[in-house]
Design a protein around this motif. Structure first.
Motif, PDB file in Angstrom:
ATOM      1  N   UNK A 172       0.819  -1.216   0.000  1.00  0.00           N
ATOM      2  CA  UNK A 172       0.000   0.000   0.000  1.00  0.00           C
ATOM      3  C   UNK A 172       0.850   1.262   0.000  1.00  0.00           C
ATOM      4  N   UNK A 173       2.056   1.183   0.624  1.00  0.00           N
ATOM      5  CA  UNK A 173       2.951   2.337   0.698  1.00  0.00           C
ATOM      6  C   UNK A 173       3.960   2.348  -0.453  1.00  0.00           C
ATOM      7  N   UNK A 174       4.432   1.173  -0.859  1.00  0.00           N
ATOM      8  CA  UNK A 174       5.462   1.105  -1.896  1.00  0.00           C
ATOM      9  C   UNK A 174       4.878   1.072  -3.305  1.00  0.00           C
ATOM     10  N   UNK A 175       3.653   0.563  -3.445  1.00  0.00           N
ATOM     11  CA  UNK A 175       3.059   0.431  -4.764  1.00  0.00           C
ATOM     12  C   UNK A 175       2.255   1.639  -5.215  1.00  0.00           C
ATOM     13  N   UNK A 176       2.028   2.592  -4.324  1.00  0.00           N
ATOM     14  CA  UNK A 176       1.363   3.830  -4.703  1.00  0.00           C
ATOM     15  C   UNK A 176      -0.150   3.789  -4.687  1.00  0.00           C
ATOM     16  N   UNK A 177      -0.741   2.683  -4.241  1.00  0.00           N
ATOM     17  CA  UNK A 177      -2.201   2.578  -4.262  1.00  0.00           C
ATOM     18  C   UNK A 177      -2.898   3.633  -3.434  1.00  0.00           C
ATOM     19  N   UNK A 178      -2.419   3.857  -2.214  1.00  0.00           N
ATOM     20  CA  UNK A 178      -3.027   4.879  -1.351  1.00  0.00           C
ATOM     21  C   UNK A 178      -2.731   6.273  -1.897  1.00  0.00           C
ATOM     22  N   UNK A 179      -1.500   6.502  -2.307  1.00  0.00           N
ATOM     23  CA  UNK A 179      -1.107   7.827  -2.802  1.00  0.00           C
ATOM     24  C   UNK A 179      -1.958   8.249  -3.990  1.00  0.00           C
ATOM     25  N   UNK A 180      -2.195   7.341  -4.922  1.00  0.00           N
ATOM     26  CA  UNK A 180      -2.958   7.686  -6.131  1.00  0.00           C
ATOM     27  C   UNK A 180      -4.387   8.092  -5.804  1.00  0.00           C
ATOM     28  N   UNK A 181      -4.964   7.533  -4.738  1.00  0.00           N
ATOM     29  CA  UNK A 181      -6.335   7.876  -4.363  1.00  0.00           C
ATOM     30  C   UNK A 181      -6.455   9.333  -3.921  1.00  0.00           C
ATOM     31  N   UNK A 182      -5.333   9.929  -3.509  1.00  0.00           N
ATOM     32  CA  UNK A 182      -5.318  11.345  -3.145  1.00  0.00           C
ATOM     33  C   UNK A 182      -4.766  12.210  -4.278  1.00  0.00           C
ATOM     34  N   UNK A 183      -4.545  11.600  -5.451  1.00  0.00           N
ATOM     35  CA  UNK A 183      -4.005  12.341  -6.571  1.00  0.00           C
ATOM     36  C   UNK A 183      -2.541  12.682  -6.411  1.00  0.00           C
ATOM     37  N   UNK A 184      -1.801  11.866  -5.652  1.00  0.00           N
ATOM     38  CA  UNK A 184      -0.389  12.125  -5.366  1.00  0.00           C
ATOM     39  C   UNK A 184       0.504  11.167  -6.146  1.00  0.00           C
TER      40      UNK A 184
ATOM     41  N   UNK B 165       9.299   5.205   2.062  1.00  0.00           N
ATOM     42  CA  UNK B 165      10.291   5.603   3.059  1.00  0.00           C
ATOM     43  C   UNK B 165      11.550   6.211   2.469  1.00  0.00           C
ATOM     44  N   UNK B 166      11.673   6.223   1.146  1.00  0.00           N
ATOM     45  CA  UNK B 166      12.850   6.822   0.534  1.00  0.00           C
ATOM     46  C   UNK B 166      12.579   8.292   0.208  1.00  0.00           C
ATOM     47  N   UNK B 167      13.620   8.965  -0.270  1.00  0.00           N
ATOM     48  CA  UNK B 167      13.485  10.378  -0.612  1.00  0.00           C
ATOM     49  C   UNK B 167      12.468  10.563  -1.732  1.00  0.00           C
ATOM     50  N   UNK B 168      11.555  11.520  -1.540  1.00  0.00           N
ATOM     51  CA  UNK B 168      10.570  11.840  -2.569  1.00  0.00           C
ATOM     52  C   UNK B 168      10.644  13.326  -2.884  1.00  0.00           C
ATOM     53  N   UNK B 169      10.244  13.693  -4.086  1.00  0.00           N
ATOM     54  CA  UNK B 169      10.235  15.109  -4.455  1.00  0.00           C
ATOM     55  C   UNK B 169       9.240  15.858  -3.581  1.00  0.00           C
ATOM     56  N   UNK B 170       9.506  17.105  -3.245  1.00  0.00           N
ATOM     57  CA  UNK B 170       8.572  17.863  -2.401  1.00  0.00           C
ATOM     58  C   UNK B 170       7.183  17.926  -3.033  1.00  0.00           C
ATOM     59  N   UNK B 171       6.155  17.603  -2.247  1.00  0.00           N
ATOM     60  CA  UNK B 171       4.803  17.633  -2.794  1.00  0.00           C
ATOM     61  C   UNK B 171       3.798  18.200  -1.810  1.00  0.00           C
ATOM     62  N   UNK B 172       4.249  18.614  -0.620  1.00  0.00           N
ATOM     63  CA  UNK B 172       3.347  19.369   0.238  1.00  0.00           C
ATOM     64  C   UNK B 172       4.157  20.389   1.030  1.00  0.00           C
ATOM     65  N   UNK B 173       3.486  21.431   1.440  1.00  0.00           N
ATOM     66  CA  UNK B 173       4.179  22.583   2.001  1.00  0.00           C
ATOM     67  C   UNK B 173       4.650  22.348   3.426  1.00  0.00           C
ATOM     68  N   UNK B 174       4.034  21.401   4.129  1.00  0.00           N
ATOM     69  CA  UNK B 174       4.264  21.286   5.567  1.00  0.00           C
ATOM     70  C   UNK B 174       5.719  21.049   5.942  1.00  0.00           C
ATOM     71  N   UNK B 175       6.478  20.371   5.084  1.00  0.00           N
ATOM     72  CA  UNK B 175       7.873  20.127   5.429  1.00  0.00           C
ATOM     73  C   UNK B 175       8.656  19.736   4.191  1.00  0.00           C
TER      74      UNK B 175
END
Length: 257
Positions: free
Chosen positions: A100-112, A119-129
């Motif tokens: 669910x975390x590595x395959x992107x299933x949850x992320x895609x449901x939020x349009x991410x 758990x690895x480095x990802x490009x910045x995609x939200x302002x909080x941090x």
């Protein structure tokens, strides 16, 4: 806090005999920021297989790193459903828990992007941090909590179900459970689940939804959710340390527009 690249993270997670150093740093960062307090409690025994998703040793080590008290098999849902699932090598009817975390299933449901909760480095995609200084659990909380607290206001909310039931005998508050179904414009869909007492909800889990070939648009699955028997779900534990506890009142809502 060090952040691995994708290849390093995947190799370390496959071994999973011990907690990798970079993951331990992520757990400790979340503990220092008190993020585990936003999560409820869960059993590590999967309700589909009847077996633990990680070993008792890993369970104890994760809680020690997070500075949390826990008695096997009941622990902090965020610690177990994010970091425990990343470390789990157990196969379930729905694949491995980490998918669910590595395959992107949850992320895609939020349009991410697919790796938004990896758990690895990802490009910045939200302002909080800044992404390099954030943890997967931090990113999950940032995205999920607004939907838990106000599902009607969520851009991706499809429907939600509120259920209540008796709390512990020593507690005047009822158990309150909320299921939120989110769906992106692409059709990617996920479920959020939170449980609490006294009107305060704590996250328990998130996972992607995939429809069967006979239910291509998910209508039958969603109808089953609407007609379901009120109870605790998805390995959540109530104040009496009971999983799948019966609930009573049930209200189903759909976001207008």
């Amino acid at each position: 806090m060090s952040t691995p690249d994708r290849a390093e993270a995947l190799a370390d997670l496959e071994r999973a005999a011990a907690v990798p150093g970079w993951l331990a740093e992520q757990v400790e960062a979340d503990a220092a920021a008190d993020r585990f307090s936003l999560w409820g409690r869960s059993t590590v025994v999967d309700e589909n297989t009847g077996s633990p998703v990680i070993s008792e040793a890993l369970f104890a080590e994760l809680h020690r790193m997070a500075g949390l008290d826990a008695v096997w098999p009941i622990g902090n849902a965020g610690l177990l459903h994010v970091y425990g699932y990343l470390l789990s090598t157990v196969d379930t009817p729905y694949g491995r828990k980490r998918d669910r975390w590595l395959g992107g299933g949850v992320a895609r449901a939020f349009g991410l992007p697919d790796d938004a909760f990896a758990p690895w480095f990802v490009a910045p995609w939200f302002v909080a941090s800044a992404a390099r200084d954030s943890t997967p659990l931090e990113r999950v909380v940032t995205v999920a909590m607004p939907y838990v607290e106000d599902p009607a206001g969520g851009d991706a909310t499809l429907m939600w179900v509120d259920e209540r039931g008796p709390g512990p005998a020593t507690d005047t508050h009822d158990t309150f459970a909320r299921t939120v179904i989110v769906q992106a414009r692409s059709g990617a869909t996920a479920l959020l689940y939170a449980v609490g007492t006294g009107g305060s909800l704590l996250l328990v889990t998130l996972f992607p939804l995939a429809w069967s070939a006979s239910d291509r648009d998910g209508a039958a699955w969603l109808a089953a959710i609407e007609a379901g028997v009120p109870r605790l779900r998805y390995n959540a534990i109530d104040g009496r340390n009971v999983a799948s506890a019966q609930l009573v009142d049930r209200r189903v809502s759909r976001r207008e527009g």
